[in-house]
Scaffold this motif. Structure first.
Motif, PDB file in Angstrom:
ATOM      1  N   ILE A  86       0.757  -1.052   0.051  1.00 23.54           N
ATOM      2  CA  ILE A  86      -0.119   0.111  -0.013  1.00 23.54           C
ATOM      3  C   ILE A  86       0.837   1.389   0.114  1.00 23.54           C
ATOM      4  CG2 ILE A  86      -1.748   1.339   1.168  1.00 23.54           C
ATOM      5  CD1 ILE A  86      -2.546  -1.291   2.437  1.00 23.54           C
ATOM      6  N   ASP A  87       0.779   1.910  -0.903  1.00 16.31           N
ATOM      7  CA  ASP A  87       1.656   3.090  -1.119  1.00 16.31           C
ATOM      8  C   ASP A  87       0.974   4.501  -0.668  1.00 16.31           C
ATOM      9  OD1 ASP A  87       2.985   5.491  -2.210  1.00 16.31           O
ATOM     10  OD2 ASP A  87       3.959   4.129  -3.753  1.00 16.31           O
ATOM     11  N   LEU A  88       1.317   5.191   0.355  1.00 21.81           N
ATOM     12  CA  LEU A  88       0.418   6.073   0.677  1.00 21.81           C
ATOM     13  C   LEU A  88       0.574   7.402   0.102  1.00 21.81           C
ATOM     14  CD1 LEU A  88       0.826   5.951   4.609  1.00 21.81           C
ATOM     15  CD2 LEU A  88      -1.364   5.665   3.449  1.00 21.81           C
ATOM     16  N   TYR A 107       3.365   0.237 -10.963  1.00 21.74           N
ATOM     17  CA  TYR A 107       3.180  -0.158  -9.439  1.00 21.74           C
ATOM     18  C   TYR A 107       2.852  -1.755  -9.289  1.00 21.74           C
ATOM     19  CZ  TYR A 107       3.653   4.722  -8.026  1.00 21.74           C
ATOM     20  OH  TYR A 107       4.116   5.822  -7.716  1.00 21.74           O
ATOM     21  N   LEU A 108       1.955  -2.226 -10.089  1.00 28.06           N
ATOM     22  CA  LEU A 108       1.478  -3.486  -9.857  1.00 28.06           C
ATOM     23  C   LEU A 108       2.667  -4.693  -9.928  1.00 28.06           C
ATOM     24  CD1 LEU A 108      -1.275  -5.277  -9.890  1.00 28.06           C
ATOM     25  CD2 LEU A 108      -1.183  -5.268 -12.177  1.00 28.06           C
ATOM     26  N   ILE A 109       3.420  -4.208 -10.794  1.00 24.89           N
ATOM     27  CA  ILE A 109       4.426  -5.285 -11.260  1.00 24.89           C
ATOM     28  C   ILE A 109       5.436  -5.350 -10.043  1.00 24.89           C
ATOM     29  CG2 ILE A 109       6.412  -4.239 -12.378  1.00 24.89           C
ATOM     30  CD1 ILE A 109       5.865  -6.564 -14.552  1.00 24.89           C
ATOM     31  N   GLN A 110       5.163  -4.488  -9.240  1.00 30.09           N
ATOM     32  CA  GLN A 110       6.385  -4.066  -7.734  1.00 30.09           C
ATOM     33  C   GLN A 110       5.410  -5.005  -6.614  1.00 30.09           C
ATOM     34  OE1 GLN A 110       8.455  -0.632  -6.619  1.00 30.09           O
ATOM     35  NE2 GLN A 110       7.228   0.380  -8.233  1.00 30.09           N
ATOM     36  N   GLY A 111       4.298  -5.416  -6.789  1.00 34.13           N
ATOM     37  CA  GLY A 111       3.653  -6.074  -5.754  1.00 34.13           C
ATOM     38  C   GLY A 111       2.624  -5.050  -4.976  1.00 34.13           C
ATOM     39  N   THR A 112       2.492  -3.753  -5.606  1.00 37.96           N
ATOM     40  CA  THR A 112       1.685  -2.861  -5.053  1.00 37.96           C
ATOM     41  C   THR A 112       0.483  -2.880  -5.667  1.00 37.96           C
ATOM     42  OG1 THR A 112       3.642  -1.120  -5.028  1.00 37.96           O
ATOM     43  CG2 THR A 112       1.477  -0.094  -4.830  1.00 37.96           C
ATOM     44  N   THR A 113      -0.570  -3.148  -4.620  1.00 34.04           N
ATOM     45  CA  THR A 113      -2.197  -3.461  -4.835  1.00 34.04           C
ATOM     46  C   THR A 113      -2.918  -2.179  -4.531  1.00 34.04           C
ATOM     47  OG1 THR A 113      -2.202  -4.577  -2.895  1.00 34.04           O
ATOM     48  CG2 THR A 113      -1.654  -5.915  -4.675  1.00 34.04           C
ATOM     49  N   ALA A 516      -8.160 -10.214  -0.538  1.00 33.52           N
ATOM     50  CA  ALA A 516      -7.244 -10.969  -1.192  1.00 33.52           C
ATOM     51  C   ALA A 516      -6.265 -10.266  -2.089  1.00 33.52           C
ATOM     52  CB  ALA A 516      -7.544 -12.071  -1.770  1.00 33.52           C
ATOM     53  N   ASP A 517      -5.626  -9.209  -1.414  1.00 31.21           N
ATOM     54  CA  ASP A 517      -4.629  -8.328  -2.037  1.00 31.21           C
ATOM     55  C   ASP A 517      -3.400  -9.114  -1.678  1.00 31.21           C
ATOM     56  OD1 ASP A 517      -6.530  -6.732  -3.152  1.00 31.21           O
ATOM     57  OD2 ASP A 517      -6.336  -5.078  -1.610  1.00 31.21           O
ATOM     58  N   ILE A 546      -1.835 -10.771  -6.895  1.00 33.98           N
ATOM     59  CA  ILE A 546      -3.199 -10.868  -6.642  1.00 33.98           C
ATOM     60  C   ILE A 546      -4.232  -9.608  -6.246  1.00 33.98           C
ATOM     61  CG2 ILE A 546      -5.091 -12.413  -5.607  1.00 33.98           C
ATOM     62  CD1 ILE A 546      -2.811 -14.301  -5.251  1.00 33.98           C
ATOM     63  N   VAL A 547      -5.107  -9.128  -6.783  1.00 31.21           N
ATOM     64  CA  VAL A 547      -5.861  -8.233  -6.589  1.00 31.21           C
ATOM     65  C   VAL A 547      -7.146  -8.289  -6.241  1.00 31.21           C
ATOM     66  CG1 VAL A 547      -6.554  -5.525  -6.955  1.00 31.21           C
ATOM     67  CG2 VAL A 547      -4.100  -6.349  -7.824  1.00 31.21           C
ATOM     68  N   ASN A 548      -7.787  -8.039  -5.124  1.00 27.94           N
ATOM     69  CA  ASN A 548      -8.962  -8.358  -4.876  1.00 27.94           C
ATOM     70  C   ASN A 548      -9.691  -9.887  -5.418  1.00 27.94           C
ATOM     71  OD1 ASN A 548     -10.279  -5.807  -3.739  1.00 27.94           O
ATOM     72  ND2 ASN A 548      -9.738  -5.029  -5.936  1.00 27.94           N
ATOM     73  N   GLY A 549      -8.505 -10.870  -4.859  1.00 25.95           N
ATOM     74  CA  GLY A 549      -8.765 -12.153  -5.154  1.00 25.95           C
ATOM     75  C   GLY A 549      -8.638 -12.929  -6.622  1.00 25.95           C
ATOM     76  N   LYS A 550      -8.136 -11.905  -7.470  1.00 30.03           N
ATOM     77  CA  LYS A 550      -7.868 -12.404  -8.851  1.00 30.03           C
ATOM     78  C   LYS A 550      -6.333 -12.060  -9.467  1.00 30.03           C
ATOM     79  CE  LYS A 550     -12.753 -11.374 -10.265  1.00 30.03           C
ATOM     80  NZ  LYS A 550     -13.741 -10.379 -11.329  1.00 30.03           N
TER      81      LYS A 550
END
Length: 573
Positions: A86-88, A107-113, A516-517, A546-550
């Motif tokens: 989570i990036d504030l 961001y996503l590919i770094q694991g930031t959801t 499920a993030d 995984i973002v929101n279970g997907k």
């Protein structure tokens, strides 16, 4: 799926984070099952081995799930399974609204959801419209949005350097109230910027109280990030105490070589306030150079560029207007830039015009002081150069001392000889950064934006590597290589700590009943690849996101799914 003592339903190939489909007879226990991973759950507690079963968008069960069935299984053997980061502090708003960058892949590919948008006072108060747009087009990460104090102030009184009237203040409060009712998470300020800088503390408190009525939070780019950091932090603390809001010091830093060491005092100010019960925390991005940009801003004579020309100096005002026209080809823009620099060389050779330029660079105007007047030459460092590569890493004040020359004269020479040279507007101390990051209340952020998809041809375009590498840099540099933080503590600072500040429910931890993030990464290879010279390069080593279970990222590659949501404070239950 092979299980001890059971007839196999399908063969699970043991490969790093390989995702397999498995369709046993009857209904599966889970939609998605993560097996064999080392769970770092976000609390800061030591890792454990455990499996994670997901139903829909929620973590249904954690434990030994070897005998359970799932529609899809991820084998995380040798990998770390953690909450999504989570990036504030980001500026992803604009990018999320554009088709080329809505996936927020950097961001996503770094694991930031989840990213927090609308920072530094620049967040729209039209939250419902933003939500409708993002829902219609899809976004790659979750987004939490702040209403920007600057946007509100500008909508009511423009960029005028004055206090609002009583009627105007009420209008500003109504816009904050509208934004909060539509789901904004709180209010942000950018007190170094126009128009935020023209506000008084009392004006900010008045609007912050409106956000507090709705259970919101306050994030502040403080009024000073150089010699006045401790006093600026005291102002932030006062806003917290008098408005009743939890506050976050955005991208906590002390810029300028002569100010290095002052972080100790800023940390003491925060710790003293926390000891008496003030809910103040902070974040920082893990780089020792702040925002980057060219030595001179040609198309827009503002921002952090050192070389700012007087607005009334001809022919530059007319040329800037011409370059701002829409529909220009790259060839046309380059031609105009070359003409601009040629005219600048002539102006610098003219004694009268050179003195006008010097005053603009060193002083600015009473209502808009120059970056040099605010920060000093010792805040500016060269981060990228083609012709003058020996200058990379040099601070301007040090260059002036080494060459026994006036720093303005050095800048004037470079702006003609290498106008595309890239500078950082804030030279930071690694020791200061480590002094801050060891505190339990300090989380990590990026101060970056959502970028369009990049390839070999675009990775050297101007930018700051923090947009592509902040989270992975923490895991690579400060955990694996330098051991400044344990893995568990670093993950906490990027997951449950920011969630706790936001009072974001059901996210930020690997726990049953939580959304499920999830990020699954290799702690031995996770890597930030972006540099100041090549800032637009994706991170590697995060195998599954995984973002929101997907599943959005598998085997380190984006699968095209847009699984993010705009998270509203009004729905935070």
């Amino acid at each position: 799926m092979t299980r001890r003592g059971l007839v196999p339903f399908c063969i699970l190939i043991l490969a790093t984070a390989l995702i397999t489909g498995c369709s046993p007879k009857g209904k599966a226990d889970f939609d998605l099952l993560i097996r064999n991973g080392r769970l770092v759950n976000g609390t800061g507690n030591p890792w454990i081995y455990a499996d994670v079963g997901i139903k829909g968008d929620t973590i249904a069960e954690i434990g030994d799930l070897r005998t359970r069935t799932a529609a899809r299984t991820i084998d995380a053997r040798g990998l770390v399974v953690s909450p999504g980061f989570i990036d504030l502090h980001t500026h992803c708003d604009r990018g999320l609204s554009e088709s080329a960058s809505k996936a927020n892949l950097n961001y996503l590919i770094q694991g930031t959801t989840t990213v927090v948008t609308g920072n530094c006072g620049g967040g729209t108060f039209r939250v419902a419209g933003t939500k409708a747009k993002w829902e219609a087009q899809g976004i790659g990460t979750n987004a939490v949005h702040m209403v920007g104090f600057g946007d509100v102030r500008e909508a009511v009184i423009g960029a005028e350097p004055r206090a609002p009237s009583g009627e105007e203040l009420e209008k500003m409060k109504s816009l904050v109230r509208q934004a909060m009712a539509e789901g904004a998470w709180g209010m942000s300020t950018g007190l170094e910027y126009i128009p935020d800088r023209y506000s008084t503390t009392e004006e900010i408190i008045a609007l912050a109280r409106v956000a507090a009525e709705h259970g919101g939070v306050y994030l502040s780019h403080q009024r000073n990030e150089v010699a006045g950091v401790p006093d600026a932090t005291r102002e932030t603390i006062r806003i917290a105490e008098e408005s009743g809001l939890p506050v976050e010091v955005s991208h906590l830093k002390v810029c300028g070589k002569k100010n290095w060491g002052m972080m100790n005092e800023a940390v003491r100010v925060i710790n003293t306030a926390r000891a008496r019960g003030v809910p103040i925390t902070a974040d920082l991005y893990p780089y020792d150079k702040a925002a980057t940009g060219p030595l001179i801003s040609i198309a827009r004579n503002s921002g952090w560029s050192i070389f700012r020309l007087p607005d009334d100096l001809e022919p530059f005002a007319a040329m800037r207007k011409e370059m701002a026209a829409e529909g220009l080809s790259e060839e046309e823009i380059k031609k105009l830039r070359d003409e601009y620099v040629a005219e600048l060389a002539k102006a610098l050779a003219d004694r009268t015009k050179r003195e006008q330029i010097r005053q603009s660079v060193l002083i600015g105007t009473p209502t808009d002081p120059s970056p040099v007047a605010v920060s000093g030459w010792d805040s500016y460092a060269v981060v990228a150069a083609q012709k003058n590569s020996s200058l990379i890493g040099k601070i301007f004040s040090d260059l002036a001392e080494e060459q026994e020359r006036d720093p303005f004269d050095i800048a004037a020479e470079l702006v003609v000889g290498e106008p595309g040279l890239t500078l950082s507007c804030g030279a930071l101390s690694e020791d200061d950064m480590k002094e801050a990051m060891k505190n339990d209340w300090l989380s990590f952020s990026s101060d970056g934006g959502a970028a369009s998809l990049v390839d070999e041809s675009t990775r050297q375009r101007p930018g700051h590597p923090r947009s592509f590498g902040s989270q992975t840099r923490v895991l690579r540099k400060y955990v694996r290589e330098e051991g400044v933080l344990t893995l568990e503590n670093a993950v906490r600072k990027m997951t449950s700590l920011p969630a706790q500040f936001l009072r974001l429910k059901k996210r930020g931890l690997l726990a049953e009943g939580y959304k499920a993030d999830i990020a699954i990464f290799n702690p031995d290879t996770v890597q930030d690849n972006a540099t100041y010279a090549t800032p637009l390069v994706y991170s590697t080593g995060v195998e599954v996101v995984i973002v929101n279970g997907k599943v959005s990222v598998e085997e380190g590659k984006f699968n095209g799914s847009l699984n993010g949501r705009m998270l509203l404070l009004t729905e935070n239950r």
